[in-house]
Motif scaffolding. Structure first.
Motif, PDB file in Angstrom:
ATOM      1  N   ASP A  62       0.809  -1.222   0.000  1.00 25.50           N
ATOM      2  CA  ASP A  62       0.000   0.000   0.000  1.00 25.50           C
ATOM      3  C   ASP A  62       0.845   1.276   0.000  1.00 25.50           C
ATOM      4  O   ASP A  62       0.428   2.304  -0.534  1.00 25.50           O
ATOM      5  N   MET A  63       2.045   1.234   0.609  1.00 30.80           N
ATOM      6  CA  MET A  63       2.874   2.451   0.651  1.00 30.80           C
ATOM      7  C   MET A  63       3.347   2.836  -0.744  1.00 30.80           C
ATOM      8  O   MET A  63       3.346   4.014  -1.114  1.00 30.80           O
ATOM      9  N   LEU A  64       3.756   1.846  -1.546  1.00 34.75           N
ATOM     10  CA  LEU A  64       4.196   2.130  -2.919  1.00 34.75           C
ATOM     11  C   LEU A  64       3.002   2.548  -3.777  1.00 34.75           C
ATOM     12  O   LEU A  64       3.120   3.406  -4.652  1.00 34.75           O
ATOM     13  N   PHE A  88       1.282   6.171   8.507  1.00 36.69           N
ATOM     14  CA  PHE A  88       0.463   5.175   7.820  1.00 36.69           C
ATOM     15  C   PHE A  88       0.543   3.825   8.528  1.00 36.69           C
ATOM     16  O   PHE A  88      -0.471   3.152   8.739  1.00 36.69           O
ATOM     17  N   LEU A  89       1.760   3.423   8.914  1.00 35.86           N
ATOM     18  CA  LEU A  89       1.944   2.151   9.622  1.00 35.86           C
ATOM     19  C   LEU A  89       1.155   2.150  10.933  1.00 35.86           C
ATOM     20  O   LEU A  89       0.469   1.175  11.259  1.00 35.86           O
ATOM     21  N   ASN A  90       1.238   3.245  11.662  1.00 35.17           N
ATOM     22  CA  ASN A  90       0.527   3.367  12.934  1.00 35.17           C
ATOM     23  C   ASN A  90      -0.983   3.187  12.742  1.00 35.17           C
ATOM     24  O   ASN A  90      -1.643   2.445  13.481  1.00 35.17           O
ATOM     25  N   GLU A  91      -1.516   3.836  11.699  1.00 34.88           N
ATOM     26  CA  GLU A  91      -2.953   3.751  11.390  1.00 34.88           C
ATOM     27  C   GLU A  91      -3.351   2.306  11.092  1.00 34.88           C
ATOM     28  O   GLU A  91      -4.359   1.799  11.587  1.00 34.88           O
ATOM     29  N   ARG A  92      -2.530   1.627  10.308  1.00 34.80           N
ATOM     30  CA  ARG A  92      -2.870   0.256   9.915  1.00 34.80           C
ATOM     31  C   ARG A  92      -2.730  -0.733  11.076  1.00 34.80           C
ATOM     32  O   ARG A  92      -3.517  -1.674  11.184  1.00 34.80           O
ATOM     33  N   LEU A  93      -1.731  -0.535  11.947  1.00 40.22           N
ATOM     34  CA  LEU A  93      -1.575  -1.440  13.097  1.00 40.22           C
ATOM     35  C   LEU A  93      -2.802  -1.368  14.004  1.00 40.22           C
ATOM     36  O   LEU A  93      -3.230  -2.364  14.585  1.00 40.22           O
ATOM     37  N   MET A  94      -3.393  -0.180  14.117  1.00 46.06           N
ATOM     38  CA  MET A  94      -4.609  -0.046  14.928  1.00 46.06           C
ATOM     39  C   MET A  94      -5.787  -0.747  14.231  1.00 46.06           C
ATOM     40  O   MET A  94      -6.567  -1.440  14.874  1.00 46.06           O
ATOM     41  N   GLU A  95      -5.861  -0.613  12.899  1.00 44.76           N
ATOM     42  CA  GLU A  95      -6.938  -1.286  12.159  1.00 44.76           C
ATOM     43  C   GLU A  95      -6.823  -2.797  12.253  1.00 44.76           C
ATOM     44  O   GLU A  95      -7.834  -3.505  12.240  1.00 44.76           O
TER      45      GLU A  95
END
Length: 319
Positions: free
Chosen positions: A239-241, A306-313
């Motif tokens: 997703d980052m790329l 972005f990583l932080n947001e996804r780890l919570m999801e």
């Protein structure tokens, strides 16, 4: 409108073409990789640096760890690290948008030489072979990943070394996965080994898994099965790329389906390498990937945000 290219299998490329020193082979590799990532988001790569011997050592030692009693495995579970290092037990990760946890347990290895506030690795004392093999595989796959990112940079008409400093000592993770045997009579409704998801990172490099089950969602809505040959790693866009390229390079949805009923009592092992940049990398979409036909679709954020947001999801980190 769908482009004419709908793959029935993922393209196979040779990384030696890129590193050969032959400008023509290198240029062809760049275009073939870019086309595949633009169309389906997945390729199979040969000459990635992993040996059969290292792959076997890693799978054997991971299997030995996952065969340990829960009391041993749980010694290496560190919830305060938000699932970024050590053991993560059954039922802890739920794919974005799903209610039922995935049917798996896994072990995370990060940078061998952490910098700044990066956590150090956690290794099982009972299994020194696992730590040695996983660190060797980590460095090998990180090196292959850097070469692939150089090819991607050239495809995007960026300087070849565009990603080098962004992934130097990045937040990459080697994940040893155990999809444990299932009882068809007690498996929760809707639970699968890995529900449909996109990866968070820049690119993922997946060593051949021990059983079939990986499927990729084609743009016409059809799922196609992926099986890498023994000498290949499967590489996909994360997703980052996708964000950085404004969806020019596609983070393709994929899943690991449950086996047929007669094989549900068998384990499946899989070891992906998630290539992450450093947390401070800016993921704002490149201007060259935005135009009237392709308006900007993502809000600006850093890789760390972005990583932080996804780890919570995913349920690995609490708000």
């Amino acid at each position: 409108m769908l482009s004419e290219e709908l793959y029935n299998e993922i393209p196979s490329l040779d990384l030696a073409d890129f590193t050969s020193g032959d400008p023509e082979r290198k240029a062809r590799f760049v275009q073939d990789l870019g086309r595949a990532f633009n169309q389906i988001g997945f390729v199979a790569i040969r000459n990635h640096g992993l040996t059969d011997e290292l792959t076997k050592r890693l799978y054997d030692s991971a299997q030995a760890f996952f065969s340990s009693p829960d009391s041993v495995k749980q010694k290496y579970e560190h919830p305060e690290l938000n699932g970024q290092r050590g053991y993560i037990g059954k039922g802890k990760e739920t794919a974005k948008g799903f209610k039922v946890a995935d049917l798996k347990e896994f072990y995370h290895i990060g940078q061998p030489e952490p910098e700044g506030d990066m956590p150090a690795n956690v290794f099982p004392e009972e299994n020194p072979e696992f730590s040695e093999a996983s660190l060797e595989a980590y460095r090998t796959l990180e090196n292959a990943g850097k070469q692939l990112l150089r090819a991607i940079a050239l495809y995007l008409e960026l300087p070849e070394n565009y990603f080098d400093d962004k992934v130097r000592n990045g937040d990459s993770i080697l994940r040893a996965l155990h999809y444990f045997p299932l009882d068809p009579n007690t498996t929760p409704d809707g639970a699968v080994r890995a529900a449909a998801h996109g990866d968070i990172n820049l690119i993922t490099l997946l060593m051949g898994a021990s059983a079939d089950g990986l499927e990729v969602l084609r743009r016409d809505g059809k799922w196609i099965g992926i099986t890498a040959l023994p000498d290949q790693v499967v590489v996909n866009v994360g997703d980052m790329l996708d964000r950085l390229t404004n969806h020019k390079l596609k983070s393709t949805i994929h899943q690991v389906v449950n086996p047929p009923r007669e094989k549900m009592n068998q384990s499946r092992y899989s070891i992906p390498f998630f290539m992450h940049p450093r947390a401070d990398m800016n993921l704002t979409s490149l201007e060259t990937c935005i135009d009237a036909k392709h308006p900007k679709i993502y809000v600006d954020m850093t890789a760390g945000e972005f990583l932080n947001e996804r780890l919570m999801e995913l349920g690995l980190k609490k708000a």
